[in-house]
Design a protein around this motif. Structure first.
Motif, PDB file in Angstrom:
ATOM      1  N   ASN A 103      54.285  -1.069   6.875  1.00  0.00           N
ATOM      2  CA  ASN A 103      53.138  -1.444   7.689  1.00  0.00           C
ATOM      3  C   ASN A 103      52.723  -0.250   8.550  1.00  0.00           C
ATOM      4  O   ASN A 103      53.528   0.623   8.861  1.00  0.00           O
ATOM      5  CB  ASN A 103      53.418  -2.686   8.534  1.00  0.00           C
ATOM      6  CG  ASN A 103      54.479  -2.445   9.596  1.00  0.00           C
ATOM      7  OD1 ASN A 103      55.310  -1.543   9.482  1.00  0.00           O
ATOM      8  ND2 ASN A 103      54.472  -3.250  10.631  1.00  0.00           N
ATOM      9  N   LEU A 121      39.240   2.661   4.893  1.00  0.00           N
ATOM     10  CA  LEU A 121      40.516   2.265   4.296  1.00  0.00           C
ATOM     11  C   LEU A 121      40.388   0.985   3.479  1.00  0.00           C
ATOM     12  O   LEU A 121      41.146   0.764   2.530  1.00  0.00           O
ATOM     13  CB  LEU A 121      41.578   2.094   5.390  1.00  0.00           C
ATOM     14  CG  LEU A 121      42.014   3.381   6.090  1.00  0.00           C
ATOM     15  CD1 LEU A 121      42.944   3.071   7.250  1.00  0.00           C
ATOM     16  CD2 LEU A 121      42.701   4.341   5.111  1.00  0.00           C
ATOM     17  N   LEU A 122      39.425   0.141   3.829  1.00  0.00           N
ATOM     18  CA  LEU A 122      39.172  -1.080   3.067  1.00  0.00           C
ATOM     19  C   LEU A 122      38.230  -0.839   1.889  1.00  0.00           C
ATOM     20  O   LEU A 122      37.909  -1.766   1.151  1.00  0.00           O
ATOM     21  CB  LEU A 122      38.580  -2.161   3.984  1.00  0.00           C
ATOM     22  CG  LEU A 122      39.514  -2.720   5.061  1.00  0.00           C
ATOM     23  CD1 LEU A 122      38.762  -3.692   5.959  1.00  0.00           C
ATOM     24  CD2 LEU A 122      40.727  -3.402   4.437  1.00  0.00           C
ATOM     25  N   CYS A 151      49.357   5.658  -1.203  1.00  0.00           N
ATOM     26  CA  CYS A 151      49.436   4.253  -0.790  1.00  0.00           C
ATOM     27  C   CYS A 151      48.368   3.413  -1.479  1.00  0.00           C
ATOM     28  O   CYS A 151      47.226   3.857  -1.633  1.00  0.00           O
ATOM     29  CB  CYS A 151      49.237   4.125   0.715  1.00  0.00           C
ATOM     30  SG  CYS A 151      50.501   4.926   1.706  1.00  0.00           S
ATOM     31  N   ASN A 152      48.746   2.209  -1.851  1.00  0.00           N
ATOM     32  CA  ASN A 152      47.801   1.193  -2.306  1.00  0.00           C
ATOM     33  C   ASN A 152      47.700   0.098  -1.248  1.00  0.00           C
ATOM     34  O   ASN A 152      48.721  -0.337  -0.706  1.00  0.00           O
ATOM     35  CB  ASN A 152      48.262   0.560  -3.622  1.00  0.00           C
ATOM     36  CG  ASN A 152      47.840   1.384  -4.833  1.00  0.00           C
ATOM     37  OD1 ASN A 152      47.170   2.402  -4.690  1.00  0.00           O
ATOM     38  ND2 ASN A 152      48.254   0.944  -6.009  1.00  0.00           N
ATOM     39  N   TYR A 153      46.492  -0.350  -1.011  1.00  0.00           N
ATOM     40  CA  TYR A 153      46.252  -1.422  -0.035  1.00  0.00           C
ATOM     41  C   TYR A 153      46.837  -2.743  -0.517  1.00  0.00           C
ATOM     42  O   TYR A 153      46.636  -3.154  -1.659  1.00  0.00           O
ATOM     43  CB  TYR A 153      44.745  -1.563   0.190  1.00  0.00           C
ATOM     44  CG  TYR A 153      44.335  -2.793   0.958  1.00  0.00           C
ATOM     45  CD1 TYR A 153      44.346  -2.799   2.346  1.00  0.00           C
ATOM     46  CD2 TYR A 153      43.932  -3.956   0.295  1.00  0.00           C
ATOM     47  CE1 TYR A 153      43.969  -3.934   3.059  1.00  0.00           C
ATOM     48  CE2 TYR A 153      43.547  -5.084   0.993  1.00  0.00           C
ATOM     49  CZ  TYR A 153      43.567  -5.064   2.382  1.00  0.00           C
ATOM     50  OH  TYR A 153      43.196  -6.189   3.082  1.00  0.00           O
ATOM     51  N   HIS A 156      45.807  -6.681   5.363  1.00  0.00           N
ATOM     52  CA  HIS A 156      45.666  -6.272   6.758  1.00  0.00           C
ATOM     53  C   HIS A 156      45.612  -7.504   7.641  1.00  0.00           C
ATOM     54  O   HIS A 156      45.351  -8.609   7.168  1.00  0.00           O
ATOM     55  CB  HIS A 156      44.422  -5.398   6.961  1.00  0.00           C
ATOM     56  CG  HIS A 156      43.131  -6.139   6.824  1.00  0.00           C
ATOM     57  ND1 HIS A 156      42.512  -6.365   5.603  1.00  0.00           N
ATOM     58  CD2 HIS A 156      42.313  -6.712   7.756  1.00  0.00           C
ATOM     59  CE1 HIS A 156      41.385  -7.034   5.792  1.00  0.00           C
ATOM     60  NE2 HIS A 156      41.239  -7.259   7.090  1.00  0.00           N
ATOM     61  N   PHE A 165      47.854  -2.737   8.933  1.00  0.00           N
ATOM     62  CA  PHE A 165      47.677  -2.638   7.485  1.00  0.00           C
ATOM     63  C   PHE A 165      49.049  -2.732   6.821  1.00  0.00           C
ATOM     64  O   PHE A 165      50.062  -2.315   7.403  1.00  0.00           O
ATOM     65  CB  PHE A 165      47.063  -1.297   7.086  1.00  0.00           C
ATOM     66  CG  PHE A 165      45.562  -1.249   7.131  1.00  0.00           C
ATOM     67  CD1 PHE A 165      44.806  -1.442   5.983  1.00  0.00           C
ATOM     68  CD2 PHE A 165      44.901  -0.982   8.316  1.00  0.00           C
ATOM     69  CE1 PHE A 165      43.423  -1.390   6.016  1.00  0.00           C
ATOM     70  CE2 PHE A 165      43.521  -0.920   8.367  1.00  0.00           C
ATOM     71  CZ  PHE A 165      42.776  -1.124   7.210  1.00  0.00           C
ATOM     72  N   THR A 166      49.089  -3.258   5.602  1.00  0.00           N
ATOM     73  CA  THR A 166      50.296  -3.219   4.786  1.00  0.00           C
ATOM     74  C   THR A 166      49.983  -2.442   3.515  1.00  0.00           C
ATOM     75  O   THR A 166      48.981  -2.715   2.832  1.00  0.00           O
ATOM     76  CB  THR A 166      50.787  -4.632   4.421  1.00  0.00           C
ATOM     77  OG1 THR A 166      51.009  -5.376   5.624  1.00  0.00           O
ATOM     78  CG2 THR A 166      52.094  -4.561   3.633  1.00  0.00           C
ATOM     79  N   TRP A 167      50.849  -1.474   3.226  1.00  0.00           N
ATOM     80  CA  TRP A 167      50.633  -0.578   2.091  1.00  0.00           C
ATOM     81  C   TRP A 167      51.806  -0.642   1.114  1.00  0.00           C
ATOM     82  O   TRP A 167      52.944  -0.837   1.526  1.00  0.00           O
ATOM     83  CB  TRP A 167      50.490   0.872   2.564  1.00  0.00           C
ATOM     84  CG  TRP A 167      49.395   1.090   3.552  1.00  0.00           C
ATOM     85  CD1 TRP A 167      49.515   1.167   4.912  1.00  0.00           C
ATOM     86  CD2 TRP A 167      48.001   1.270   3.273  1.00  0.00           C
ATOM     87  NE1 TRP A 167      48.296   1.368   5.495  1.00  0.00           N
ATOM     88  CE2 TRP A 167      47.343   1.443   4.517  1.00  0.00           C
ATOM     89  CE3 TRP A 167      47.254   1.303   2.105  1.00  0.00           C
ATOM     90  CZ2 TRP A 167      45.974   1.648   4.612  1.00  0.00           C
ATOM     91  CZ3 TRP A 167      45.884   1.508   2.191  1.00  0.00           C
ATOM     92  CH2 TRP A 167      45.258   1.675   3.438  1.00  0.00           C
TER      93      TRP A 167
END
Length: 207
Positions: A103, A121-122, A151-153, A156, A165-167
């Protein structure tokens, strides 16, 4: 990779950056990828930025690029670098699922889904703009950043303080073989145990 002469002098002497903004530059991702799972060779955010700013065919006299050293990210034309402190700092950043997820918090003054960095980022900023999101984590503020890859989304939570955010770490397979990355995970597990013990001690005082 060694920093070019002027950039190295600016880094060692702690001179303020005088070059173009990173937002107007493309990060040299090929150079950065060579550091996967390893501590970056130059200290701090500035060292990472200067490493990423090296361009093929450059003369070595280019001024170091400018960026906001107080933010938890750095924007480039082609990428966003995320900074994480494994321990300490304003937010508790944690690896999960064996180190496959992490996170990260935007921070700053009440970020929302309309904040420029959040929209980027979104994937909701400029149509067609390709952005690589790269993660840099340091065990402590006195140690260099370790490059933890792309990182991949995953999700959030705008309701969390700092906008969470969580990646997912795309390069986990390679990172899992890295000594520095595994030491990072071990140090964070130790920090969590200490926080849990402190919380239990505090709770016991009130029972």
């Amino acid at each position: 990779a060694a920093l070019r002469r002027k950039a190295l002098a600016a880094l060692v002497l702690q001179r303020p950056a005088t070059g173009a903004s990173t937002k107007a530059l493309s990060a040299n991702l090929a150079t950065v990828r060579k550091q996967l799972g390893r501590p970056c060779p130059h200290f701090g955010k500035k060292g990472v930025v200067q490493l990423a700013s090296q361009q093929d065919g450059a003369t070595g006299e280019e001024a170091p690029p400018k960026f906001n050293k107080y933010a938890g990210w750095v924007e480039w034309e082609n990428a966003v670098f995320l900074w994480v402190n494994a321990s300490g700092g304003s937010f508790v950043n944690s690896f999960a699922h064996g180190g496959r997820q992490v996170n990260w918090y935007v921070g700053g003054a009440r970020p929302t889904e309309q904040s420029p960095i959040v929209k980027r980022l979104l994937g909701k900023s400029e149509a067609g703009r390709k952005t690589e999101v790269l993660l840099f984590v340091r065990p402590r503020s006195t140690e260099p950043y370790i490059f933890c890859g792309r990182c991949n989304y995953l999700g959030h939570d705008a309701g969390k303080k700092g906008f969470e955010f969580t990646w997912r770490l795309r390069d986990f397979a390679a990172l899992s073989k890295s000594l520095a990355f595994n030491e990072l995970l071990a140090s964070q597990r130790t920090s969590r145990r200490k926080r849990s013990a402190a919380a239990a001690t505090a709770a016991a005082r009130w029972t």
